[in-house]
Design an enzyme around this catalytic site. Structure first.
Site, PDB file in Angstrom:
ATOM      1  N   GLU A 174     -19.382 -13.489 -13.907  1.00 25.75           N
ATOM      2  CA  GLU A 174     -19.536 -13.811 -12.487  1.00 25.75           C
ATOM      3  C   GLU A 174     -19.152 -12.656 -11.568  1.00 25.75           C
ATOM      4  O   GLU A 174     -18.957 -12.846 -10.367  1.00 25.75           O
ATOM      5  CB  GLU A 174     -18.711 -15.056 -12.162  1.00 25.75           C
ATOM      6  CG  GLU A 174     -19.116 -16.286 -12.955  1.00 25.75           C
ATOM      7  CD  GLU A 174     -20.366 -16.982 -12.421  1.00 25.75           C
ATOM      8  OE1 GLU A 174     -20.454 -17.206 -11.203  1.00 25.75           O
ATOM      9  OE2 GLU A 174     -21.267 -17.301 -13.234  1.00 25.75           O
ATOM     10  N   HIS A 248     -14.202 -19.795  -9.025  1.00 25.24           N
ATOM     11  CA  HIS A 248     -13.990 -18.359  -9.242  1.00 25.24           C
ATOM     12  C   HIS A 248     -12.532 -18.035  -8.924  1.00 25.24           C
ATOM     13  O   HIS A 248     -11.901 -18.712  -8.114  1.00 25.24           O
ATOM     14  CB  HIS A 248     -14.886 -17.507  -8.331  1.00 25.24           C
ATOM     15  CG  HIS A 248     -16.339 -17.569  -8.657  1.00 25.24           C
ATOM     16  ND1 HIS A 248     -17.320 -17.744  -7.692  1.00 25.24           N
ATOM     17  CD2 HIS A 248     -16.991 -17.474  -9.835  1.00 25.24           C
ATOM     18  CE1 HIS A 248     -18.507 -17.752  -8.268  1.00 25.24           C
ATOM     19  NE2 HIS A 248     -18.340 -17.596  -9.564  1.00 25.24           N
ATOM     20  N   CYS A 365     -16.247 -14.079  -0.652  1.00 24.86           N
ATOM     21  CA  CYS A 365     -17.503 -14.256  -1.392  1.00 24.86           C
ATOM     22  C   CYS A 365     -18.594 -13.333  -0.858  1.00 24.86           C
ATOM     23  O   CYS A 365     -19.460 -12.881  -1.599  1.00 24.86           O
ATOM     24  CB  CYS A 365     -17.994 -15.701  -1.267  1.00 24.86           C
ATOM     25  SG  CYS A 365     -17.032 -16.909  -2.184  1.00 24.86           S
TER      26      CYS A 365
END
Length: 447
Positions: A174, A248, A365
């Site tokens: 990720e 995350h 993000c």
């Protein structure tokens, strides 16, 4: 050697909508099927970029991807002209249309994992594209992400861009959202902290929501990025917090230089990890937020840790937060206590990013951190660096092409596809990227 952290922010795409595609991301699920405002979303992101650039923090932009992404629909068996493909998928399988129209590439913390030249065996900056294997809509991103990064970091003497790992669950990666770097000044060798959710043969893993990052992937990325083995730590995220919506690591921790700002429950075996960091990072400081002050649930709903921790020249730090933190009395109270305490954080900067937040993406993000020396910075494609001229040009571009309201039903409109391609054609010229999008190389892809 002197170096600076440059934040490359993702520009929100024209098809930004709420489809609830991301199981394990509670904001995404909660806002499913609401109408979105792509124009406002893009402008909120641009305003953050410009504000931080004006405050002296180097800032750049990464453009959106082509959406809806017709080539994947063809792979799924839909045929005819692009317009016919859209019409068929909207009638027969609308969930696929939503997936191939996702604006998720805006969250560039997932685009790649970065190793600065001070940490690498060959002295280059390395970038390994993330495969984002856990979610179909995100697994589509890697090829275009690679093209974009190669167009931005195009000097092969200084930068090495690696393709994503194979698309299998064992190697789920990720990107930088599960990676932190700790150390002294940016130009000095740092300690790279790779965070994973599961590993083969280890039963310690979440049960409710998926662990998207594997240890096997993290180890492979560290090898590809040629990180000095003496400068790597692999740590497991606490599976209990993954099950509470921490999909995350950047939803529960953020680092900058010698500081790790994290929740008390962020990591499995957290006390051992912090002891290891203290032993290996000069001046290491952990700011652990107790669950009695901020619960994991409140951290997830406000995105307290999905913040940016930025260094000023005097060594003090600014914490960049979403507006939701200020609107939560408990979290805002804690943050003001933090300001008064003995630590480098001396300022809170709040941004309204509601359009992104409703899909589960906060300030962290939206940005990919890249540490660059002055020479490396000069080698980056200069057209992507944020300044007054670029900010005004991008705002005008958004005004020209973006809709102010979008629902899932609008994704079948062939005019939206045409608008998007025209917009990206103009943008790729504005940012001097060349033909980075498949439609540019295939003459539109009709047929």
């Amino acid at each position: 050697m002197n170096a600076w952290e440059v934040n490359f922010d993702g520009l929100v795409g024209l098809t930004h909508h709420y489809a609830g595609l991301s199981f394990g991301n509670e904001a995404s699920t909660r806002h499913r099927f609401q109408s979105s405002n792509p124009r406002l979303a893009a402008k909120q992101g641009l305003l953050k970029m410009k504000n931080l650039a004006d405050a002296g923090f180097p800032q750049a932009v990464i453009p959106p991807h082509e959406r809806p992404f017709i080539p994947v629909l063809r792979q799924l068996g839909f045929s005819g002209s692009d317009e016919h493909v859209l019409e068929k998928v909207a009638r027969q399988a609308p969930h696929w249309l939503s997936s191939v129209s996702s604006a998720s590439p805006m969250w560039v913390a997932n685009a790649a994992t970065i190793a600065p030249s001070a940490d690498t065996l060959d002295g280059k900056v390395h970038l390994t594209v993330a495969n984002l294997n856990n979610k179909f809509h995100r697994s589509l991103e890697a090829p275009v992400t690679e093209s974009l990064l190669k167009a931005i970091f195009d000097d092969e003497e200084k930068f090495s861009v690696h393709s994503a790992l194979p698309q299998v669950a064992l190697l789920g990666d990720e990107g930088a959202a599960n990676h932190n770097r700790l150390g002294g000044h940016y130009g000095e060798p740092g300690m790279q902290l790779f965070v994973y959710g599961r590993e083969e043969g280890n039963d310690t893993r979440p049960s409710r929501y998926p662990a998207r990052q594997t240890r096997e992937a993290s180890e492979a990325v560290a090898r590809l990025n040629q990180v000095n083995p003496q400068q790597v730590i692999f740590a497991q995220q606490n599976p209990d917090v993954i099950d509470q919506g921490v999909f995350h690591n950047d939803v529960i921790a953020v680092s900058n230089r010698q500081v790790l700002f994290c929740h008390q429950q962020a990591f499995a075996r957290q006390s051992q990890l912090l002891a290891s960091l203290r032993a290996r990072v000069n001046g290491f400081m952990a700011i652990e937020v107790p669950a009695t002050h901020v619960s994991v649930s409140d951290a997830v709903s406000t995105y307290l840790f999905n913040s940016q921790l930025l260094s000023r020249d005097d060594g003090s730090m600014m914490l960049v937060l979403p507006q939701e933190c200020r609107e939560h009395a408990g979290v805002w109270g804690y943050l003001n206590e933090l300001l008064a305490a003995d630590n480098p954080i001396s300022e809170l900067k709040v941004f309204d990013l509601r359009e992104s937040m409703a899909n589960g993406g906060g300030p962290a993000c939206l940005r990919l951190r890249v540490v660059l020396t002055e020479e490396e910075r000069r080698a980056v494609n200069p057209a992507v660096m944020m300044n007054d001229t670029l900010f005004n040009a991008l705002n005008d571009w958004v005004d020209r092409y973006y809709r102010d309201r979008l629902t899932a039903a609008d994704l079948a409109d062939p005019q939206l596809l045409r608008e998007g391609r025209e917009a990206l054609d103009v943008l790729s010229q504005l940012l001097n990227l060349g033909s980075v999008y498949p439609f540019q190389r295939e003459g539109g892809g009709n047929g």
